[in-house]
Design a protein around this motif. Structure first.
Motif, PDB file in Angstrom:
ATOM      1  N   UNK A  41      46.065  39.173  36.624  1.00 16.97           N
ATOM      2  CA  UNK A  41      47.487  38.849  36.539  1.00 16.97           C
ATOM      3  C   UNK A  41      47.678  37.350  36.776  1.00 16.97           C
ATOM      4  N   UNK A  42      48.425  36.747  35.833  1.00 14.33           N
ATOM      5  CA  UNK A  42      48.763  35.324  35.945  1.00 14.33           C
ATOM      6  C   UNK A  42      50.262  35.174  35.674  1.00 14.33           C
ATOM      7  N   UNK A  43      50.816  34.064  36.163  1.00 18.08           N
ATOM      8  CA  UNK A  43      52.251  33.838  35.944  1.00 18.08           C
ATOM      9  C   UNK A  43      52.493  33.209  34.567  1.00 18.08           C
TER      10      UNK A  43
ATOM     11  N   UNK B 233      48.887  30.407  36.072  1.00 23.51           N
ATOM     12  CA  UNK B 233      48.343  30.353  37.431  1.00 23.51           C
ATOM     13  C   UNK B 233      48.161  31.769  37.976  1.00 23.51           C
ATOM     14  N   UNK B 234      47.075  32.032  38.719  1.00 25.47           N
ATOM     15  CA  UNK B 234      46.856  33.372  39.280  1.00 25.47           C
ATOM     16  C   UNK B 234      47.997  33.785  40.214  1.00 25.47           C
TER      17      UNK B 234
ATOM     18  N   UNK C 209      39.418  40.369  44.407  1.00 18.86           N
ATOM     19  CA  UNK C 209      38.113  39.707  44.293  1.00 18.86           C
ATOM     20  C   UNK C 209      38.282  38.196  44.299  1.00 18.86           C
ATOM     21  N   UNK C 210      39.358  37.752  43.693  1.00 23.43           N
ATOM     22  CA  UNK C 210      39.699  36.326  43.614  1.00 23.43           C
ATOM     23  C   UNK C 210      41.198  36.266  43.340  1.00 23.43           C
ATOM     24  N   UNK C 211      41.828  35.112  43.504  1.00 29.17           N
ATOM     25  CA  UNK C 211      43.261  35.048  43.200  1.00 29.17           C
ATOM     26  C   UNK C 211      43.537  35.496  41.754  1.00 29.17           C
ATOM     27  N   UNK C 212      44.400  36.488  41.610  1.00 31.46           N
ATOM     28  CA  UNK C 212      44.765  36.996  40.287  1.00 31.46           C
ATOM     29  C   UNK C 212      43.790  38.005  39.708  1.00 31.46           C
ATOM     30  N   UNK C 213      42.729  38.357  40.454  1.00 30.45           N
ATOM     31  CA  UNK C 213      41.745  39.327  39.958  1.00 30.45           C
ATOM     32  C   UNK C 213      41.526  40.409  41.013  1.00 30.45           C
TER      33      UNK C 213
END
Length: 186
Positions: free
Chosen positions: A111-113, A117-118, A145-149
């Motif tokens: 997911x990103x904006x 950006x995450x 797992x990471x920003x946005x993932x």
């Protein structure tokens, strides 16, 4: 001698017609292939309809959602209202193509904006719905797992079609992304 010859026709040599109401005469509709074809077509349509009605009653899965009232209220909101409330996120769900029943599978949600950006929602949940058997439905929290993932290891109990949905909650608002997948036999 007379030049006039007369022909006599006896009553015994006249063609006999079948009495009214009995088939088999030369003008009977029951001997026409067109009439028999139409009767056959009507019989086939009636038999097929009766079979479909019987199958509809016998194979009825009886799908009923426990929270039907709340879901009905959600559906009442118009698409315009949902679009106005949506934060403009771009979401995708990465599900492997070779998902098998009773085998753990890793699924990932991205997911990103609107500017790429995450996004870090407060909570992300993976839901799996079995259209023909609601007792097999399940949900799991997804781990960042990471920003946005986000990821979750899922195991589908049955093969067949599944409706999956990832719900990302942020600030009291829930944004959902859905996907239909096919699960193979293990």
């Amino acid at each position: 001698m007379s030049d006039v010859t007369t022909a006599s026709v006896s009553a015994d040599h006249r063609p006999q017609l079948a009495p009214a109401g009995q088939g088999g005469g030369p003008d009977s509709a029951w001997r026409s292939p067109w009439f028999l074809g139409w009767i056959g077509l009507v019989v086939v349509v009636v038999v097929v309809n009766a079979t479909m009605i019987t199958l509809a009653f016998v194979t009825n899965p009886g799908l009923v959602v426990d929270d039907y009232y709340e879901r009905g209220r959600d559906v009442e909101r118009s698409l315009t209202t949902r679009r106005a409330e949506a934060p403009g996120w771009t979401m995708s769900l990465d599900t492997p193509a070779d998902v098998a029943a009773k085998t753990p599978t890793m699924v990932r949600f991205y997911v990103v904006d609107s500017v790429g950006q995450p996004v870090r929602p407060d909570q992300v949940t993976y839901y799996a719905y079995r259209p023909s058997d609601p007792s097999a439905d399940f949900s799991l929290p997804m781990v960042e797992e990471a920003p946005g993932r986000y990821a979750a290891e899922v195991t589908f109990a049955l093969s067949g079609l599944w409706d999956t949905l990832v719900a990302a909650q942020t600030g009291g608002q829930e944004i959902a992304f859905d996907q239909r997948i096919g699960v193979a036999d293990h």
